[in-house]
Design a protein around this motif. Structure first.
Motif, PDB file in Angstrom:
ATOM      1  N   VAL A 120       0.828  -1.212   0.000  1.00  0.00           N
ATOM      2  CA  VAL A 120       0.000   0.000   0.000  1.00  0.00           C
ATOM      3  C   VAL A 120       0.859   1.258   0.000  1.00  0.00           C
ATOM      4  O   VAL A 120       0.659   2.169  -0.813  1.00  0.00           O
ATOM      5  CB  VAL A 120      -0.970   0.003   1.203  1.00  0.00           C
ATOM      6  CG1 VAL A 120      -1.581   1.390   1.401  1.00  0.00           C
ATOM      7  CG2 VAL A 120      -2.087  -1.010   0.991  1.00  0.00           C
ATOM      8  N   VAL A 128      -2.906   3.639  -5.344  1.00  0.00           N
ATOM      9  CA  VAL A 128      -3.706   3.540  -4.126  1.00  0.00           C
ATOM     10  C   VAL A 128      -4.045   4.969  -3.739  1.00  0.00           C
ATOM     11  O   VAL A 128      -3.161   5.756  -3.386  1.00  0.00           O
ATOM     12  CB  VAL A 128      -2.939   2.826  -2.997  1.00  0.00           C
ATOM     13  CG1 VAL A 128      -3.770   2.825  -1.710  1.00  0.00           C
ATOM     14  CG2 VAL A 128      -2.618   1.397  -3.400  1.00  0.00           C
ATOM     15  N   GLY A 145     -10.978  -0.923  -7.119  1.00  0.00           N
ATOM     16  CA  GLY A 145     -11.287  -1.583  -5.868  1.00  0.00           C
ATOM     17  C   GLY A 145     -11.439  -0.570  -4.752  1.00  0.00           C
ATOM     18  O   GLY A 145     -10.941   0.557  -4.844  1.00  0.00           O
ATOM     19  N   LEU A 147     -11.071  -0.597  -0.433  1.00  0.00           N
ATOM     20  CA  LEU A 147     -10.659  -1.377   0.729  1.00  0.00           C
ATOM     21  C   LEU A 147     -11.512  -1.006   1.934  1.00  0.00           C
ATOM     22  O   LEU A 147     -11.681   0.177   2.259  1.00  0.00           O
ATOM     23  CB  LEU A 147      -9.181  -1.118   1.038  1.00  0.00           C
ATOM     24  CG  LEU A 147      -8.607  -1.838   2.260  1.00  0.00           C
ATOM     25  CD1 LEU A 147      -8.690  -3.357   2.096  1.00  0.00           C
ATOM     26  CD2 LEU A 147      -7.170  -1.395   2.500  1.00  0.00           C
ATOM     27  N   THR A 166     -16.276  -1.966 -10.020  1.00  0.00           N
ATOM     28  CA  THR A 166     -15.718  -1.842  -8.672  1.00  0.00           C
ATOM     29  C   THR A 166     -15.892  -3.117  -7.868  1.00  0.00           C
ATOM     30  O   THR A 166     -16.961  -3.736  -7.881  1.00  0.00           O
ATOM     31  CB  THR A 166     -16.398  -0.682  -7.920  1.00  0.00           C
ATOM     32  OG1 THR A 166     -16.213   0.531  -8.666  1.00  0.00           O
ATOM     33  CG2 THR A 166     -15.820  -0.503  -6.525  1.00  0.00           C
ATOM     34  N   PHE A 169     -13.498  -4.827  -1.225  1.00  0.00           N
ATOM     35  CA  PHE A 169     -12.729  -5.838  -0.497  1.00  0.00           C
ATOM     36  C   PHE A 169     -13.012  -5.696   0.998  1.00  0.00           C
ATOM     37  O   PHE A 169     -12.521  -4.766   1.646  1.00  0.00           O
ATOM     38  CB  PHE A 169     -11.238  -5.687  -0.784  1.00  0.00           C
ATOM     39  CG  PHE A 169     -10.866  -5.983  -2.214  1.00  0.00           C
ATOM     40  CD1 PHE A 169     -10.562  -7.275  -2.617  1.00  0.00           C
ATOM     41  CD2 PHE A 169     -10.841  -4.964  -3.169  1.00  0.00           C
ATOM     42  CE1 PHE A 169     -10.227  -7.564  -3.929  1.00  0.00           C
ATOM     43  CE2 PHE A 169     -10.503  -5.236  -4.485  1.00  0.00           C
ATOM     44  CZ  PHE A 169     -10.197  -6.545  -4.869  1.00  0.00           C
ATOM     45  N   ASN A 171     -11.906  -7.567   3.276  1.00  0.00           N
ATOM     46  CA  ASN A 171     -10.673  -7.885   3.999  1.00  0.00           C
ATOM     47  C   ASN A 171     -10.969  -8.607   5.313  1.00  0.00           C
ATOM     48  O   ASN A 171     -10.400  -8.291   6.367  1.00  0.00           O
ATOM     49  CB  ASN A 171      -9.873  -6.602   4.260  1.00  0.00           C
ATOM     50  CG  ASN A 171      -8.446  -6.890   4.695  1.00  0.00           C
ATOM     51  OD1 ASN A 171      -7.899  -7.948   4.405  1.00  0.00           O
ATOM     52  ND2 ASN A 171      -7.846  -5.948   5.408  1.00  0.00           N
ATOM     53  N   LEU A 198      -0.554  -6.481  -1.698  1.00  0.00           N
ATOM     54  CA  LEU A 198      -0.650  -6.000  -3.071  1.00  0.00           C
ATOM     55  C   LEU A 198       0.616  -6.442  -3.779  1.00  0.00           C
ATOM     56  O   LEU A 198       1.723  -6.278  -3.237  1.00  0.00           O
ATOM     57  CB  LEU A 198      -0.773  -4.478  -3.120  1.00  0.00           C
ATOM     58  CG  LEU A 198      -2.161  -3.873  -2.889  1.00  0.00           C
ATOM     59  CD1 LEU A 198      -2.713  -4.240  -1.525  1.00  0.00           C
ATOM     60  CD2 LEU A 198      -2.116  -2.355  -3.060  1.00  0.00           C
ATOM     61  N   ILE A 208      -4.377  -7.749  -6.180  1.00  0.00           N
ATOM     62  CA  ILE A 208      -4.658  -8.012  -4.774  1.00  0.00           C
ATOM     63  C   ILE A 208      -4.530  -9.512  -4.551  1.00  0.00           C
ATOM     64  O   ILE A 208      -5.239 -10.306  -5.177  1.00  0.00           O
ATOM     65  CB  ILE A 208      -6.084  -7.569  -4.402  1.00  0.00           C
ATOM     66  CG1 ILE A 208      -6.267  -6.065  -4.616  1.00  0.00           C
ATOM     67  CG2 ILE A 208      -6.402  -7.971  -2.960  1.00  0.00           C
ATOM     68  CD1 ILE A 208      -5.660  -5.193  -3.571  1.00  0.00           C
ATOM     69  N   LEU A 218      -6.023  -5.211 -10.499  1.00  0.00           N
ATOM     70  CA  LEU A 218      -6.661  -3.902 -10.347  1.00  0.00           C
ATOM     71  C   LEU A 218      -5.790  -2.842 -11.014  1.00  0.00           C
ATOM     72  O   LEU A 218      -4.582  -3.014 -11.177  1.00  0.00           O
ATOM     73  CB  LEU A 218      -6.819  -3.531  -8.870  1.00  0.00           C
ATOM     74  CG  LEU A 218      -7.886  -4.221  -8.023  1.00  0.00           C
ATOM     75  CD1 LEU A 218      -7.848  -3.646  -6.611  1.00  0.00           C
ATOM     76  CD2 LEU A 218      -9.265  -4.070  -8.623  1.00  0.00           C
ATOM     77  N   LEU A 221      -6.819   1.218  -6.351  1.00  0.00           N
ATOM     78  CA  LEU A 221      -7.496   0.842  -5.118  1.00  0.00           C
ATOM     79  C   LEU A 221      -7.775   2.107  -4.320  1.00  0.00           C
ATOM     80  O   LEU A 221      -6.859   2.864  -3.992  1.00  0.00           O
ATOM     81  CB  LEU A 221      -6.621  -0.106  -4.291  1.00  0.00           C
ATOM     82  CG  LEU A 221      -7.202  -0.548  -2.944  1.00  0.00           C
ATOM     83  CD1 LEU A 221      -8.436  -1.425  -3.140  1.00  0.00           C
ATOM     84  CD2 LEU A 221      -6.148  -1.292  -2.116  1.00  0.00           C
ATOM     85  N   ILE A 223      -8.928   3.966  -0.938  1.00  0.00           N
ATOM     86  CA  ILE A 223      -8.985   3.748   0.503  1.00  0.00           C
ATOM     87  C   ILE A 223      -9.327   5.075   1.186  1.00  0.00           C
ATOM     88  O   ILE A 223      -9.034   6.155   0.666  1.00  0.00           O
ATOM     89  CB  ILE A 223      -7.660   3.194   1.071  1.00  0.00           C
ATOM     90  CG1 ILE A 223      -6.542   4.228   0.982  1.00  0.00           C
ATOM     91  CG2 ILE A 223      -7.264   1.913   0.354  1.00  0.00           C
ATOM     92  CD1 ILE A 223      -5.249   3.777   1.658  1.00  0.00           C
TER      93      ILE A 223
END
Length: 296
Positions: A120, A128, A145, A147, A166, A169, A171, A198, A208, A218, A221, A223
């Motif tokens: 990340v 990201v 994606g 997170l 999309t 995740f 997690n 990642l 991922i 991806l 991502l 976040i």
């Protein structure tokens, strides 16, 4: 020397305020650590006449223009302490120097707290990313994606399909049934498995790797990490602080004044929505309020 204003923070909010105060021929000391929040991004978007520009280049240009005003001084150090005494603010710097000012502007910004997930940090600000309005267009129509980091992540996952297909995740986390149904209606794929890391050599595309051994490619991502203040000066001074969506916010009025007389605040530390445009506007408003406070 006692300055009219000490500005703690030399990024977009602080520089915008310094520019206006310099143009009013007020003495200003700008304390700048040269580590703005968006230094990890190669381009800043959504700023008129600067769309797609390197944020560090933008800041260098702004600083050079502000430095041309003879009443503005820059010190490339952090503030480590601040007290109000004898009708002035005394600010102690990392190397021990103490600077004094009649007013104080807090514009030191915030620091993102990234998840402890391998891959990340090195992609942060590149593939990201946090804000789709700042960086989503560059990944329009690609594999996206989101997170799961907090309850706000569900809202983020419902927004990102505007830019492309999309996957949310989880997690290993949970999601309420109604929220999951809403995401499915938005076309979001929900992946429940924990994430291992990642993988991939470049910032994008990457993959991922899940705990079950599967990998999902991806291009970006999204976040929404929590954040903290980049300085504890607001707490030292007794400024009122409230909880924002992902981190603390200094409480200010419409003129960017805090509850502590003579202390103003601007930029990311005062709001939940963070953009360069907001930061610049906050800095300008704070400068106008500071100038009026010095006059009246």
């Amino acid at each position: 020397m006692r300055y009219d204003t000490i500005i703690i923070g030399g990024s977009f909010a602080g520089l915008s305020a310094a520019l206006y105060l310099g143009r009013a021929s007020r003495s200003v000391c700008v304390l700048d650590t040269r580590a703005p929040r968006n230094r990890f991004a190669s381009a800043s978007h959504g700023v008129f006449a600067q769309d797609g520009s390197d944020p560090m280049t933008m800041l260098a240009t702004m600083r050079a223009q502000v430095a041309a005003y003879p009443t503005v001084r820059f010190v490339d150090e952090a503030a480590v302490g601040a007290v109000h005494e004898n009708n002035a603010f005394s600010v102690t710097l990392t190397k021990g120097e103490v600077v004094s000012g009649t007013t104080l502007l807090l514009a030191f910004g915030i620091t993102d707290i990234l998840p402890d997930l391998p891959g990340v940090a090195e992609r942060w600000g590149k593939s990201v990313i946090h804000c789709p309005y700042c960086h989503g267009y560059e990944f329009n129509g690609k594999r996206l994606g989101v997170l799961n980091l907090s309850p706000m992540s569900v809202h983020q996952a419902s927004l990102i399909p505007e830019w492309g297909p999309t996957t949310f995740f989880l997690n290993g986390g949970a999601i309420e049934q109604d929220a999951a149904a809403d995401l499915v209606r938005r076309g979001v794929t929900i992946e429940p498995a924990p994430i291992e890391r990642l993988v991939g050599e470049d910032a994008a595309p990457f993959a991922i790797r899940l705990s079950n051994g599967n990998e999902q490619p991806l291009d970006a991502l999204f976040i929404g990490p929590p954040y903290r203040f980049s300085s504890d000066i607001a707490e030292q001074l007794g400024c009122a602080i409230k909880a924002g969506q992902l981190g603390p916010c200094v409480t200010v009025d419409e003129m960017k004044a805090t509850n502590v007389a003579g202390v103003f605040a601007a930029g990311d530390i005062t709001r939940s929505g963070h953009t360069v445009t907001f930061a610049c506007a906050d800095g300008v408003m704070a400068a106008l309020a500071i100038h009026r406070s010095l006059i009246f």
